[in-house]
Design an enzyme around this catalytic site. Structure first.
Site, PDB file in Angstrom:
ATOM      1  N   PHE A   5      43.305  30.975  18.866  1.00 58.04           N
ATOM      2  CA  PHE A   5      42.324  31.615  17.986  1.00 58.04           C
ATOM      3  C   PHE A   5      43.016  32.789  17.306  1.00 58.04           C
ATOM      4  O   PHE A   5      43.415  33.751  17.955  1.00 58.04           O
ATOM      5  CB  PHE A   5      41.084  32.116  18.732  1.00 58.04           C
ATOM      6  N   ASP A  46      50.658  37.437  18.398  1.00 57.07           N
ATOM      7  CA  ASP A  46      49.342  37.900  17.967  1.00 57.07           C
ATOM      8  C   ASP A  46      48.751  38.746  19.089  1.00 57.07           C
ATOM      9  O   ASP A  46      48.218  38.222  20.064  1.00 57.07           O
ATOM     10  CB  ASP A  46      48.446  36.715  17.641  1.00 57.07           C
ATOM     11  N   LYS A  89      41.734  45.190  15.765  1.00 59.28           N
ATOM     12  CA  LYS A  89      40.699  45.589  16.718  1.00 59.28           C
ATOM     13  C   LYS A  89      40.858  47.018  17.224  1.00 59.28           C
ATOM     14  O   LYS A  89      40.451  47.965  16.560  1.00 59.28           O
ATOM     15  CB  LYS A  89      40.621  44.577  17.853  1.00 59.28           C
TER      16      LYS A  89
END
Length: 403
Positions: A145, A230, A259
């Site tokens: 994801f 990532d 984030k």
């Protein structure tokens, strides 16, 4: 709206009437928050055990981050990158020094950072490695994801994210996550990069086998291939280190961050890494109006300052060990398996018990907010300001929820 509806019901009705249905949130409407706690519109308090999918690593409304935002709002908000501002260069320098990297490309959201890394890797492949035009390939992992843009979902194997959004972007090769032999076998002369999450978040906080990342790094080095990590969910102290990859003693050529970099206040993302890679970008070839704008830089600089102390890495390590100890006590008692690292856990529920959504709802009813993924797994990622006592409260709530 009728008078007998609660404020929660009224608000949710507004959301569902006027907002596109791209999420399936729990029926709770948050109106205030501080630290590890949130309060809904009815005045009920909940322990936040999701932290905005790691966007709130430092808790809600951390006072130092709030001050940094306020101070910058009083001075300068936006210049665009048409001009320089007095916060951008300092942020890039401080983030690079914290992470041991050489160059920073600022964006806004995590998906933008991933898209940017893909573009940079392809450009590097053509201009430096010598891959023939439009033939560059990037190796990714099953269960990945990385976001929900058209390019990113092109290599997703989640039908919910993928199906009925084509035609899809070519140039991606998928291998089983954690399978070093399959990764090595997939590399060709046209391979530009290997891009994976050090720990897969959406898949259920999946940690690859020991030695996988060292093998991946070796395969990349031997074949002149970039390694892209990532770290949007796993990075910035979530696992007890600045990067989750640090646990493996491995360095990537590029990292994507997001984030927590925005301190739970504003979206801030970045691609960071080697100058020899990011340096392929020339003026006008990539950009973002808000990428690196003054307010973002001011908040993110304070995030970097908080990480430089090591306090949050230590809290994640010590309290993460305690969280996993408590969760593992439940294996065989409604829990099938616990995975993760630091203050990040994937909790697989017993197949014979309640599904994830039902357990999430029961947790809410017991004062804890958490969220399921893939039907039978709970993702737990409390703020790094959590206490042992609050972890105990969450475990007690989980026992009741799965009972």
């Amino acid at each position: 709206m009728t008078e007998y509806q609660t404020l929660t019901q009224q608000t949710i009705k507004l959301d569902e009437t006027w907002g596109a249905h791209n999420y399936h949130p729990l029926p709770v409407v948050i109106s205030e928050a501080e630290g590890s706690w949130v309060t809904d519109v009815e005045g009920d308090r909940y322990l936040d055990f999701l932290s905005g999918y790691s966007a709130l690593n430092f808790g809600h409304r951390h006072p130092a981050l709030i001050r940094a935002a306020h101070d910058q709002l009083d001075r300068l908000t936006l210049t665009s990158r048409a001009f320089h501002n007095d916060r951008f260069g300092l942020f890039c320098q401080e983030l690079a020094e914290l992470t041991g990297t050489e160059m920073v490309l600022t964006m806004n959201t995590g998906a933008e950072a991933v898209e940017s890394a893909i573009k940079v890797a392809r450009k590097w492949a053509y201009e430096v490695k010598g891959v023939p035009p439009d033939q560059a390939e990037i190796i990714v992992a099953s269960g990945n994801f990385h976001g929900r843009t058209t390019t990113i979902i092109s290599f997703s194997d989640d039908p919910v994210a993928h199906d009925n959004f084509g035609p899809f972007t070519p140039g991606f090769v998928t291998v089983p996550y954690g399978d070093a032999e399959a990764l090595r076998a997939a590399i060709t002369p046209n391979t530009a990069a290997v891009m994976m999450e050090p720990i897969q978040g959406e898949a259920g906080v999946v940690v690859p086998p020991a030695g996988f990342w060292a093998a991946a790094r070796a395969a990349c080095d031997e074949n002149n291939v970039l390694l892209i990590a990532d770290e949007i969910q796993s990075g910035l102290a979530r696992t007890g280190r600045v990067f989750a990859l640090d646990h493996e003693g491995v360095r990537a050529d590029l990292y994507t961050l997001g984030k927590a970099l925005g301190g739970g206040i504003i979206p801030v993302s970045a691609v960071i890494g080697k100058e020899s890679v990011l340096g392929v970008l020339k003026p006008g070839q990539h950009g973002s109006t808000f990428g690196g704008y003054p307010v973002a830089c001011a908040v993110a600089r304070k995030v970097v300052e908080l990480l430089e102390t090591g306090e949050f890495q230590k809290r994640s390590t010590e309290l993460g060990a305690y969280l996993h100890e408590r969760l593992n006590e439940l294996v065989g008692h409604g829990v099938a398996e616990v995975r993760g690292r630091g203050l990040w856990a994937g909790v697989d529920l017993d197949p014979a018990g309640k599904p994830g959504r039902a357990v999430s709802m029961a947790l809410r009813d017991n004062g804890v907010l958490c969220k399921e993924t893939h039907e039978r797994t709970l993702r737990m990622a409390p703020p790094l300001v959590i206490t042992k006592g609050e972890i105990d409260q969450a475990i007690e709530a989980l026992v009741k929820a799965i009972g």
